[in-house]
Design a protein around this motif. Structure first.
Motif, short mmCIF file in Angstrom:
data_model
loop_
_atom_site.label_atom_id
_atom_site.label_comp_id
_atom_site.label_asym_id
_atom_site.label_seq_id
_atom_site.Cartn_x
_atom_site.Cartn_y
_atom_site.Cartn_z
N PHE A 15 0.80 -1.21 0.00
CA PHE A 15 0.00 0.00 0.00
C PHE A 15 0.84 1.27 0.00
N CYS A 16 2.16 1.13 0.06
CA CYS A 16 3.04 2.29 -0.12
C CYS A 16 3.17 2.65 -1.59
N VAL A 17 2.79 1.74 -2.47
CA VAL A 17 2.80 2.01 -3.91
C VAL A 17 1.57 2.86 -4.20
N SER A 18 1.71 3.86 -5.03
CA SER A 18 0.58 4.76 -5.27
C SER A 18 0.13 4.74 -6.72
N GLY A 19 -1.08 5.24 -6.90
CA GLY A 19 -1.62 5.45 -8.24
C GLY A 19 -1.92 4.18 -9.00
N LEU A 20 -1.70 4.26 -10.31
CA LEU A 20 -2.00 3.15 -11.20
C LEU A 20 -1.14 1.94 -10.91
N LYS A 21 0.06 2.15 -10.40
CA LYS A 21 0.95 1.04 -10.08
C LYS A 21 0.34 0.13 -9.02
N LEU A 22 -0.46 0.72 -8.12
CA LEU A 22 -1.07 -0.08 -7.06
C LEU A 22 -1.97 -1.16 -7.64
N GLN A 23 -2.76 -0.82 -8.65
CA GLN A 23 -3.63 -1.83 -9.27
C GLN A 23 -2.81 -2.94 -9.91
N LEU A 24 -1.72 -2.59 -10.57
CA LEU A 24 -0.87 -3.60 -11.20
C LEU A 24 -0.22 -4.49 -10.15
N VAL A 25 0.25 -3.87 -9.06
CA VAL A 25 0.89 -4.63 -7.99
C VAL A 25 -0.12 -5.57 -7.34
N LEU A 26 -1.32 -5.07 -7.06
CA LEU A 26 -2.35 -5.91 -6.43
C LEU A 26 -2.73 -7.09 -7.31
N LYS A 27 -2.84 -6.85 -8.61
CA LYS A 27 -3.18 -7.94 -9.53
C LYS A 27 -2.06 -8.98 -9.58
N SER A 28 -0.83 -8.53 -9.63
CA SER A 28 0.28 -9.48 -9.77
C SER A 28 0.59 -10.22 -8.46
N LEU A 29 0.21 -9.63 -7.32
CA LEU A 29 0.54 -10.25 -6.04
C LEU A 29 -0.67 -10.85 -5.32
N ALA A 30 -1.80 -10.92 -5.98
CA ALA A 30 -3.01 -11.44 -5.33
C ALA A 30 -2.81 -12.88 -4.85
N LEU A 31 -2.33 -13.75 -5.70
CA LEU A 31 -2.13 -15.15 -5.31
C LEU A 31 -1.05 -15.30 -4.23
N PRO A 32 0.12 -14.68 -4.39
CA PRO A 32 1.10 -14.78 -3.31
C PRO A 32 0.60 -14.23 -1.97
N MET A 33 -0.19 -13.16 -2.02
CA MET A 33 -0.73 -12.60 -0.77
C MET A 33 -1.75 -13.56 -0.15
N LEU A 34 -2.55 -14.20 -0.96
CA LEU A 34 -3.51 -15.18 -0.45
C LEU A 34 -2.77 -16.36 0.19
N LEU A 35 -1.72 -16.82 -0.45
CA LEU A 35 -0.93 -17.92 0.10
C LEU A 35 -0.22 -17.49 1.39
N SER A 36 0.26 -16.27 1.43
CA SER A 36 0.92 -15.76 2.63
C SER A 36 -0.08 -15.66 3.78
N PHE A 37 -1.28 -15.18 3.48
CA PHE A 37 -2.33 -15.10 4.50
C PHE A 37 -2.69 -16.49 5.01
N SER A 38 -2.79 -17.45 4.10
CA SER A 38 -3.09 -18.83 4.49
C SER A 38 -2.00 -19.39 5.39
N GLY A 39 -0.75 -19.07 5.09
CA GLY A 39 0.36 -19.53 5.91
C GLY A 39 0.31 -18.93 7.31
N ALA A 40 -0.01 -17.64 7.39
CA ALA A 40 -0.11 -16.98 8.70
C ALA A 40 -1.24 -17.60 9.53
N ILE A 41 -2.38 -17.83 8.91
CA ILE A 41 -3.51 -18.45 9.61
C ILE A 41 -3.14 -19.88 10.02
N GLY A 42 -2.45 -20.59 9.13
CA GLY A 42 -2.06 -21.97 9.43
C GLY A 42 -1.12 -22.06 10.62
N ILE A 43 -0.12 -21.18 10.69
CA ILE A 43 0.82 -21.24 11.80
C ILE A 43 0.14 -20.84 13.11
#
Length: 85
Positions: A15-43
């Motif tokens: 969320f430190c990324v601003s503007g149009l880049k934020l949408q690109l970053v969110l799209k490209s990192l959606a799956l890794p972020m979901l997996l990271s969240f799953s790992g945090a919940i799992g531990i």
């Protein structure tokens, strides 16, 4: 704690990324972020289960001693899962 803190730091970094880049970053990192969240919940689940089992074993082994009962009154075991029925 470190696993969860690492996940939260990655969210803050995204969320430190601003503007149009934020949408690109969110799209490209959606799956890794979901997996990271799953790992945090799992531990967290694993640690809560371990706490529950340790508390059960300690009560079985030391439940009748005054020192253990005094320790229970003056301590907090941490987050744990509800006991199995």
């Amino acid at each position: 704690i470190a696993w969860t803190a690492s996940f939260l730091a990655s969210i803050a970094a995204i969320f430190c990324v601003s503007g149009l880049k934020l949408q690109l970053v969110l799209k490209s990192l959606a799956l890794p972020m979901l997996l990271s969240f799953s790992g945090a919940i799992g531990i967290i689940f694993v640690l809560c289960a371990a706490t529950t089992n340790l508390e059960r074993r300690q009560k079985k082994k030391y439940g009748e001693t005054p020192a253990y009962n005094n320790w229970l009154l003056n301590s907090w075991p941490g987050f744990k899962l509800p006991p199995k029925k």
